[in-house]
Design an enzyme around this catalytic site. Structure first.
Site, PDB file in Angstrom:
ATOM      1  N   GLU A 120     -33.507   9.081 -60.753  1.00  0.00           N
ATOM      2  CA  GLU A 120     -32.835   8.256 -59.655  1.00  0.00           C
ATOM      3  C   GLU A 120     -31.309   8.566 -59.380  1.00  0.00           C
ATOM      4  OE1 GLU A 120     -33.455   4.224 -60.994  1.00  0.00           O
ATOM      5  OE2 GLU A 120     -35.600   4.407 -60.531  1.00  0.00           O
ATOM      6  N   GLU A 135     -42.193   6.188 -62.016  1.00  0.00           N
ATOM      7  CA  GLU A 135     -41.998   4.848 -62.425  1.00  0.00           C
ATOM      8  C   GLU A 135     -42.428   3.933 -61.414  1.00  0.00           C
ATOM      9  OE1 GLU A 135     -38.091   3.369 -63.464  1.00  0.00           O
ATOM     10  OE2 GLU A 135     -37.387   5.435 -64.323  1.00  0.00           O
TER      11      GLU A 135
END
Length: 520
Positions: free
Chosen positions: A165, A311
């Site tokens: 991320e 995720e």
């Protein structure tokens, strides 16, 4: 209503078209940072998940964090000490239970960092390297070690994902996962991917591992323009991302106060009240099935590259530990069949210490299993999905909040029906009753069709309900833990359904947020 009455009499022609049902949602599962994979209880829970659910890979942060002792500054002197001992222990264990690593390359070893910036309780360093050449050397050395220890045939089956991320953070951000710009990440990505490929061009490497499906077209364009190696796109999503705006231009809701502001008690009080009010109404703006909408868009933006969601989760807090979490999982994965190459649910266990180790057995954690291994309703959803056959009927049976998925299980010579009654939180949903008629049964007129049904709802396979009956103890006793595990078990009901003129009908009641799996 007339529409409801029509729905209650749905029919499935067993001779109608089917499509392959590949269990892409079992490709991978997430876990807390690398050091927790050295724990005995973590390993026992992961082995159980592999055995009962079939997960094939595991992904986690912090492989290169200093608590893994991979690359650390010498105590006396200017050199560094390199050791892959802890990584070997983790990877050896994964292979021993028939799993493989989905390797997230990060975070930054302290001795290679360009600045001080950390994330989470365990202080993973989120800075780019001070020297990209040294980082490249480190990655090449790491990959060469893997090839030497596990062999090329094995390691070519693994995945190498660059960072986590990087769109959450920024050059001047006090927190987040990457204190750099998108351009800084792309530089890091190219250096890393080239280092991996320099050791074996057949190893799979990809990114950008972004939150909220971000940077995908930019990533594709950068790699093609700069001849940077890329074998797959990876990204993340949660249903609330659209509202929160994580890592995208519309990210005002994710704004954080400055340290100076937080020193003011009045400001802290007002800020907390605003955040609590915002969170209380958050799900009112989350559409049912929004995750599938995000997935379709991301696949288009990947422009032909394989897509892996490394995720995903409902991110709903305590409701995720009960039937809402299980029905969300079932609807999401079956609506997404044929869209992407792999999913990685975040995470398999509440042995998870990003904000410190939790204490309550149920606290809205990411895991499918609680701290002490109690299967949540979400775990049972994955278990039922694991039992499904290999062909999904293309005929769609759905109305309102109820979806029916029909599956052909060739190996068992059976038909399965999975009924899921799901809606977003804070949206209206009620118990649904449906009659399903199977047409085209090739059995004698006098036969009775024997079936079995397993349920996950408020009163079935729902351990959190029992925990609340125990008055929600923060620390469970041994006897309480046994009660919770018993309450979590799937129960099998047997049905006998008469067959007339090659047809059989069964009526089901599915509670709000409930699911039921029938096997004929």
């Amino acid at each position: 209503s007339a529409a409801s009455d029509v729905y209650k009499r749905q029919q499935l022609d067993l001779n109608s078209a089917v499509k392959p049902l590949e269990k892409y949602w079992e490709l991978c599962v997430g876990s807390c940072h690398g050091t927790t994979a050295l724990r005995e209880d973590y390993r026992k829970q992961l082995e159980q998940c592999q055995r009962e659910i079939g997960f094939r890979y595991v992904r986690f942060h912090g492989l290169f964090d200093d608590d893994m002792s991979v690359l650390v500054q010498e105590r006396f002197g200017n050199g560094v000490q390199l050791s892959f001992t802890n990584i070997d222990s983790v990877f050896d264990f994964l292979l021993s239970i028939n799993m493989k690593p989905f390797i997230e390359l990060g975070f930054m070893p302290d001795c290679l960092k360009s600045k001080n910036a950390t994330v989470f309780h365990y202080k993973g360093n989120t800075a780019p390297p001070a020297d990209h050449d040294k980082w490249s050397w480190f990655i090449r050395t790491f990959v060469r070690h893997l090839l030497d220890r596990y062999g090329r045939t094995e390691v070519r089956q693994w995945f190498f994902e660059v960072w986590n991320e990087p769109n959450l953070g920024g050059p001047d951000s006090p927190d987040g996962f990457f204190v750099g710009s998108m351009e800084d990440y792309f530089k890091l990505y190219q250096v890393t991917a080239e280092a991996v490929k320099s050791e074996d061009r057949f190893l799979r490497v990809g990114g950008p591992a972004t939150s909220n499906n971000a940077w995908i077209p930019e990533m594709v364009e950068f790699c093609r323009k700069n001849q940077a190696p890329i074998d797959f796109i990876s990204t993340h999503h949660y249903p609330t991302d659209v509202v929160l705006g994580y890592g995208v231009e519309d990210s005002a809701n994710f704004g954080r106060p400055t340290p100076e502001q937080m020193e003011d008690p009045e400001f802290r009080k007002t800020f907390r009240e605003k955040m609590e009010a915002f969170q209380a109404h958050l799900w009112e703006r989350v559409d049912r099935g929004v995750v599938t909408q995000m997935t379709r868009k991301a696949v288009q933006e990947a422009d032909g590259l394989p897509v892996y969601y490394t995720e995903w989760n409902s991110l709903a807090g305590l409701p995720s530990d009960g039937p809402f979490g299980s029905s969300f999982i079932a609807k999401t994965v079956l609506d997404g069949v044929g869209l992407v190459n792999g999913y990685s649910y975040w995470t398999f266990s509440d042995i998870f210490e990003e904000n410190g180790m939790p204490s309550a057995e149920f606290h809205g954690g990411f895991g499918l299993l609680t701290l002490h291994g109690v299967p949540k309703a979400s775990y049972r959803a994955f278990q039922l999905l694991h039992m499904l056959g290999d062909s999904l009927y293309e005929q769609r049976l759905a109305e309102g909040t109820l979806d029916l998925y029909a599956i052909k299980h060739a190996a068992a010579g059976a038909i399965q029906l999975l009924a899921v009654n799901h809606h977003s939180l804070l949206h209206p949903i009620e118990e649904e009753e449906v009659q399903i008629t199977l047409k085209g049964l090739k059995i004698s007129e006098e036969a009775v069709l024997k079936a079995q049904v397993e349920r996950v709802d408020d009163t079935h396979a729902n351990a959190i309900a029992r925990w609340r009956e125990q008055r929600s103890p923060e620390y469970v006793t041994k006897s309480q833990l046994e009660e919770l595990k018993a309450a979590s078990e799937l129960e099998r009901e047997l049905l006998e359904i008469p067959v007339e003129q090659e047809e059989a009908s069964v009526t089901l009641k599915i509670p709000a947020m409930g699911m039921a799996c029938l096997l004929y």
